[in-house]
Motif scaffolding. Structure first.
Motif, PDB file in Angstrom:
ATOM      1  N   ASN A  46      -5.575   1.752  17.320  1.00  6.75           N
ATOM      2  CA  ASN A  46      -5.451   1.018  16.075  1.00  6.75           C
ATOM      3  C   ASN A  46      -4.991   1.872  14.909  1.00  6.75           C
ATOM      4  OD1 ASN A  46      -7.651   2.261  15.006  1.00  6.75           O
ATOM      5  ND2 ASN A  46      -8.903   0.445  14.828  1.00  6.75           N
ATOM      6  N   ASN A  47      -4.426   1.185  13.983  1.00  9.09           N
ATOM      7  CA  ASN A  47      -3.983   1.749  12.726  1.00  9.09           C
ATOM      8  C   ASN A  47      -4.835   1.049  11.667  1.00  9.09           C
ATOM      9  OD1 ASN A  47      -2.614   2.752  10.553  1.00  9.09           O
ATOM     10  ND2 ASN A  47      -0.771   1.493  10.822  1.00  9.09           N
ATOM     11  N   PRO A  48      -5.601   1.751  10.851  1.00  7.43           N
ATOM     12  CA  PRO A  48      -5.492   3.166  10.499  1.00  7.43           C
ATOM     13  C   PRO A  48      -6.452   4.119  11.209  1.00  7.43           C
ATOM     14  CG  PRO A  48      -6.871   2.061   8.893  1.00  7.43           C
ATOM     15  CD  PRO A  48      -6.439   1.003   9.879  1.00  7.43           C
ATOM     16  N   LEU A 105       0.809  -1.224   0.000  1.00  6.23           N
ATOM     17  CA  LEU A 105       0.000   0.000   0.000  1.00  6.23           C
ATOM     18  C   LEU A 105       0.845   1.278   0.000  1.00  6.23           C
ATOM     19  CD1 LEU A 105      -2.673   1.616   0.286  1.00  6.23           C
ATOM     20  CD2 LEU A 105      -2.512   1.211   2.751  1.00  6.23           C
ATOM     21  N   PHE A 106       1.807   1.349   0.933  1.00 12.90           N
ATOM     22  CA  PHE A 106       2.550   2.605   1.063  1.00 12.90           C
ATOM     23  C   PHE A 106       3.522   2.813  -0.101  1.00 12.90           C
ATOM     24  CE2 PHE A 106       1.166   1.632   5.410  1.00 12.90           C
ATOM     25  CZ  PHE A 106       0.399   2.773   5.605  1.00 12.90           C
ATOM     26  N   SER A 107       3.899   1.727  -0.791  1.00 14.02           N
ATOM     27  CA  SER A 107       4.733   1.881  -1.988  1.00 14.02           C
ATOM     28  C   SER A 107       3.888   2.462  -3.114  1.00 14.02           C
ATOM     29  CB  SER A 107       5.304   0.529  -2.434  1.00 14.02           C
ATOM     30  OG  SER A 107       5.811  -0.174  -1.337  1.00 14.02           O
ATOM     31  N   SER A 134       9.704   3.243  16.934  1.00 10.42           N
ATOM     32  CA  SER A 134       9.522   4.121  15.757  1.00 10.42           C
ATOM     33  C   SER A 134       8.664   5.322  16.064  1.00 10.42           C
ATOM     34  CB  SER A 134       8.869   3.344  14.607  1.00 10.42           C
ATOM     35  OG  SER A 134       9.776   2.436  14.060  1.00 10.42           O
ATOM     36  N   LYS A 135       7.470   5.059  16.597  1.00  9.79           N
ATOM     37  CA  LYS A 135       6.542   6.151  16.810  1.00  9.79           C
ATOM     38  C   LYS A 135       6.758   6.777  18.180  1.00  9.79           C
ATOM     39  CE  LYS A 135       5.280   4.220  13.143  1.00  9.79           C
ATOM     40  NZ  LYS A 135       4.502   4.136  11.984  1.00  9.79           N
ATOM     41  N   THR A 136       7.227   5.971  19.141  1.00  6.22           N
ATOM     42  CA  THR A 136       7.452   6.442  20.501  1.00  6.22           C
ATOM     43  C   THR A 136       8.640   7.390  20.571  1.00  6.22           C
ATOM     44  OG1 THR A 136       6.876   4.203  21.079  1.00  6.22           O
ATOM     45  CG2 THR A 136       7.707   5.564  22.856  1.00  6.22           C
ATOM     46  N   LEU A 186     -10.322   8.347   4.345  1.00  4.00           N
ATOM     47  CA  LEU A 186      -8.919   8.641   4.029  1.00  4.00           C
ATOM     48  C   LEU A 186      -8.192   8.866   5.355  1.00  4.00           C
ATOM     49  CD1 LEU A 186      -7.299  10.047   1.189  1.00  4.00           C
ATOM     50  CD2 LEU A 186      -7.092  11.728   3.007  1.00  4.00           C
ATOM     51  N   ARG A 187      -6.962   8.406   5.422  1.00  6.46           N
ATOM     52  CA  ARG A 187      -6.192   8.595   6.656  1.00  6.46           C
ATOM     53  C   ARG A 187      -5.143   9.682   6.468  1.00  6.46           C
ATOM     54  NH1 ARG A 187      -1.675   4.536   8.870  1.00  6.46           N
ATOM     55  NH2 ARG A 187      -0.468   5.951   7.569  1.00  6.46           N
ATOM     56  N   LEU A 188      -5.053  10.592   7.436  1.00  2.00           N
ATOM     57  CA  LEU A 188      -3.972  11.587   7.435  1.00  2.00           C
ATOM     58  C   LEU A 188      -3.116  11.350   8.668  1.00  2.00           C
ATOM     59  CD1 LEU A 188      -5.884  14.852   6.420  1.00  2.00           C
ATOM     60  CD2 LEU A 188      -4.440  13.428   4.961  1.00  2.00           C
ATOM     61  N   VAL A 241      -7.242  -2.500   8.218  1.00  4.07           N
ATOM     62  CA  VAL A 241      -6.145  -2.960   9.069  1.00  4.07           C
ATOM     63  C   VAL A 241      -4.795  -2.564   8.471  1.00  4.07           C
ATOM     64  CG1 VAL A 241      -5.695  -5.235   8.003  1.00  4.07           C
ATOM     65  CG2 VAL A 241      -5.566  -5.000  10.485  1.00  4.07           C
ATOM     66  N   TYR A 242      -3.778  -2.493   9.335  1.00  5.93           N
ATOM     67  CA  TYR A 242      -2.391  -2.305   8.888  1.00  5.93           C
ATOM     68  C   TYR A 242      -2.071  -3.456   7.929  1.00  5.93           C
ATOM     69  CZ  TYR A 242       2.741  -2.018   9.654  1.00  5.93           C
ATOM     70  OH  TYR A 242       4.097  -1.922   9.504  1.00  5.93           O
ATOM     71  N   PRO A 243      -1.704  -3.175   6.681  1.00  5.54           N
ATOM     72  CA  PRO A 243      -1.644  -4.212   5.656  1.00  5.54           C
ATOM     73  C   PRO A 243      -0.680  -5.374   5.944  1.00  5.54           C
ATOM     74  CG  PRO A 243      -1.233  -2.031   4.689  1.00  5.54           C
ATOM     75  CD  PRO A 243      -1.389  -1.836   6.155  1.00  5.54           C
ATOM     76  N   ILE A 267       2.178   8.019   4.751  1.00 10.78           N
ATOM     77  CA  ILE A 267       2.759   7.006   5.651  1.00 10.78           C
ATOM     78  C   ILE A 267       3.091   7.647   7.004  1.00 10.78           C
ATOM     79  CG2 ILE A 267       5.148   7.335   4.866  1.00 10.78           C
ATOM     80  CD1 ILE A 267       5.379   4.183   5.135  1.00 10.78           C
ATOM     81  N   GLY A 268       2.929   6.860   8.052  1.00 11.26           N
ATOM     82  CA  GLY A 268       3.196   7.375   9.398  1.00 11.26           C
ATOM     83  C   GLY A 268       4.679   7.431   9.683  1.00 11.26           C
ATOM     84  N   ASP A 269       5.385   8.252   8.904  1.00 15.57           N
ATOM     85  CA  ASP A 269       6.828   8.370   9.110  1.00 15.57           C
ATOM     86  C   ASP A 269       7.129   9.672   9.847  1.00 15.57           C
ATOM     87  OD1 ASP A 269       9.492   7.912   9.053  1.00 15.57           O
ATOM     88  OD2 ASP A 269       9.754   8.192   6.895  1.00 15.57           O
TER      89      ASP A 269
HETATM   90  C1  MLT Z   1       1.712   3.482   8.660  1.00 13.58           C
HETATM   91  O1  MLT Z   1       1.749   4.531   8.025  1.00 13.58           O
HETATM   92  O2  MLT Z   1       0.687   2.811   8.784  1.00 13.58           O
HETATM   93  C2  MLT Z   1       2.957   3.027   9.313  1.00 13.58           C
HETATM   94  O3  MLT Z   1       3.921   4.011   9.293  1.00 13.58           O
HETATM   95  C3  MLT Z   1       3.519   1.892   8.635  1.00 13.58           C
HETATM   96  C4  MLT Z   1       4.527   1.203   9.496  1.00 13.58           C
HETATM   97  O4  MLT Z   1       4.669   1.507  10.665  1.00 13.58           O
HETATM   98  O5  MLT Z   1       5.146   0.317   8.965  1.00 13.58           O
END
Ligand code: MLT
Length: 404
Positions: free
Chosen positions: A185-187, A15-17, A246-248, A380-382, A130-132, A40-42
Motif C-alpha cells: 500500500n501507498n503510503p 497533496l503533492f502539488s 511507472s514504479k516497475t 511522515l512518508r519518505l 490513502v493515495y489521495p 513524491i514517489g518519482d
Molecule cells: C506517490 O508519491 O504517492 C506517487 O508517486 C504518486 C503517483 O504515483 O501518482
C-alpha cells in the motif's frame, strides 16, 4: 452554465502539488541550500538500456512511410497486450484474456476514471491514510457527500490503517459498493498476505461489491505476498486491477499502465469490461506507439534483468532509510515490500510541523502523513526513489539533527 460543485468540496490543492510548492518556496528563500527531495514517489534512475533501444527503433519506424503508424488501437497493440498477459499473468498461473487488458497512460488516471462506469449513488470505502487520488476523484464525482467538522466526508466509508491493526484495513461494518485497495500500500508500504486478500475477495463476493485493486508497487514485493489480486480464487468475479510501468520500469515520465477488467465481472447481467471498453474508446486515444514498444521491451530478457537492477537500487535505498532512521531512534514501517518508509514523527509534533522542521533544519522534503488522511497524522512518508548518495546524505542530516 453551472460548474461541477463537487470540485469545491475537494482539497483546493493536490497533496503533492502542495508539497512541491512548499519546497519551491523554501528553495527560493534559501538559494544556497541543497534540498533533497524524498517526497513524491518519482523515479530518478534512467530507463533500462533495452527500453531506450526499443524506443530508438520505434522512432525510426515513425520516420519512414512504410513503417509509420497513426492512431494506435484504443486498448493497446497486440504485441504489448500479449507481453502483459504472458508475463504478468500466465507466468503466475493466472488466466487473463487479451481483451481483458486495457493499456493506458498510467494507473493514476485509470484509478480515477474508472468511476465513470459506476453510478454516483455508490458508496465508496477507502483506507485511511490513502493515495489521495481515490478520495479526491470520489469527491469530484459527487459520491462523497459533504465534509463534516471532523474533516471526513459523510458518505465515504473510511477504513483506518493503524499501528494497532498492523496498518491493515478491517472489513467495514457498513457495506460499501466500491472498495479501493492498494497493496503493497501507498503510503505506509505494507503488503497484504494471501489470507488477507482472500478475506477481501470473499467479503466483496458476499456483499456484491467491486474491489478496485491498485497493484502499482507489486515489483517491490520481496516475500510471498500476492502480486495480483487474481491470485485469489473468485477475484475475477469482483475485482478490477490497475498496474503501472511507472514504479516497475521507471516510466513516470513516459506514462504507461494498464487496467484489467475480467469478463466474469458482471453486475445485473452487464459486464464491466464492456462498459470500460466503451468508456476508453470514447474518452481515450491510446498510448503512443513509441511508448508501447518501450513497455514491450520491459518484458524482454534484457529488459527484465535491467529493470530488476533498477528496482534493487531503490530497494537498497529503502533499506538504508529504514535502518538509518531506526538506528537514529525513529520508529519506521514499510520498506520491506515497498519503496516507501513510513515513520513516526517526533513526539509533540504534527505531520506538517515535522515536515516544516525537516525542511528548514535538514533541507529534506518528505510527505506529511496527515496529507494522506486523518489516520496518517503523526507520521511522515519518505520515498526510496531518490539517488542513493543523496538518500544517504539525507539520512545523515536527519541523524545529526534528531538522532538519539
Ligand atoms: C506517490 O508519491 O504517492 C506517487 O508517486 C504518486 C503517483 O504515483 O501518482
Amino acid at each position: 452554465m453551472k460548474i461541477n460543485e463537487n470540485f469545491l468540496k475537494v482539497e483546493s490543492s493536490y497533496l503533492f502539488s502542495t508539497v512541491a510548492k512548499k519546497q519551491r518556496e523554501y528553495q527560493q528563500a534559501h538559494p544556497d541550500k541543497e534540498v533533497i527531495r524524498l517526497s513524491i514517489g518519482d523515479v530518478t534512475q534512467p530507463l533500462a538500456g533495452a527500453v531506450i533501444e526499443a524506443m530508438h527503433k520505434a522512432v525510426d519506424e515513425m520516420g519512414s512511410a512504410e513503417t509509420f503508424r497513426g492512431y494506435p488501437p484504443e486498448y493497446g497493440y497486440d504485441f504489448i497486450i500479449e507481453a502483459v498477459r504472458k508475463n504478468d499473468y500466465e507466468a503466475r498461473g493466472i488466466d487473463i484474456k487479451a481483451d481483458e487488458i486495457f493499456l493506458s497512460d498510467g494507473a493514476k488516471s485509470d484509478c480515477g476514471n474508472i468511476g465513470d462506469i459506476f453510478s454516483t449513488d455508490n458508496k465508496v470505502a477507502i483506507c485511511d491514510p490513502v493515495y489521495p487520488v481515490y478520495l479526491d476523484t470520489t469527491v469530484m464525482a459527487g459520491r462523497s457527500g459533504d465534509k463534516g467538522e471532523d474533516g471526513l466526508y459523510k458518505n465515504v466509508i473510511y477504513m483506518p490503517c493503524l499501528r494497532e491493526n498492523n496498518f491493515m484495513p478491517q472489513l467495514p461494518e457498513e457495506t460499501p459498493d466500491i472498495i479501493y485497495l492498494c497493496f503493497p500500500n501507498n503510503p505506509i508500504g505494507v503488503a497484504a498476505s494471501k489470507d488477507e486478500l482472500t478475506k477481501w475477495v470473499n467479503y466483496a463476493l458476499k456483499n456484491n461489491c467491486v474491489i478496485l485493486y491498485d497493484s502499482a508497487y507489486e515489483a517491490f514485493i520481496t516475500d510471498y505476498s500476492p502480486k495480483s489480486i487474481y491470485e485469489i480464487d473468485g477475484a475475477k468475479k469482483c475485482a478490477i486491477e490497475f498496474r503501472s510501468f511507472s514504479k516497475t520500469a521507471g516510466f513516470t515520465g513516459m506514462r504507461c499502465g494498464y487496467t484489467v477488467v475480467p469478463h466474469e465481472l458482471c453486475f445485473y447481467g452487464t459486464e464491466l469490461n464492456a462498459l470500460w471498453a466503451r468508456r476508453q474508446a470514447t474518452k481515450f486515444n491510446g498510448v503512443s506507439y513509441i511508448t508501447q514498444r518501450a513497455a514491450e521491451a520491459v518484458y524482454s530478457e534484457e529488459g527484465k534483468k535491467q529493470t530488476g537492477e533498477i528496482i534493487a537500487y531503490y530497494q537498497r535505498n529503502a533499506r538504508a532509510i529504514y535502518d538509518g532512521l531506526t538506528a537514529a531512534g525513529f520508529t519506521c514501517f514499510g520498506a520491506v515490500n515497498s519503496p516507501y518508509v513510513w515513520l513516526e514523527v517526533p513526539a509533540g509534533m504534527t505531520s506538517w510541523e515535522f515536515f516544516d522542521d525537516l525542511l528548514s533544519k535538514c533541507q529534506v522534503v518528505g510527505t506529511p502523513g496527515s496529507g494522506f488522511g486523518k489516520s496518517g497524522e503523526g507520521y511522515l512518508r519518505l520515498t526510496a526513489f531518490g539517488n542513493y548518495e543523496k538518500t544517504l546524505e539525507a539520512i545523515d542530516r536527519i541523524k545529526r539533527v534528531y538522532g538519539k
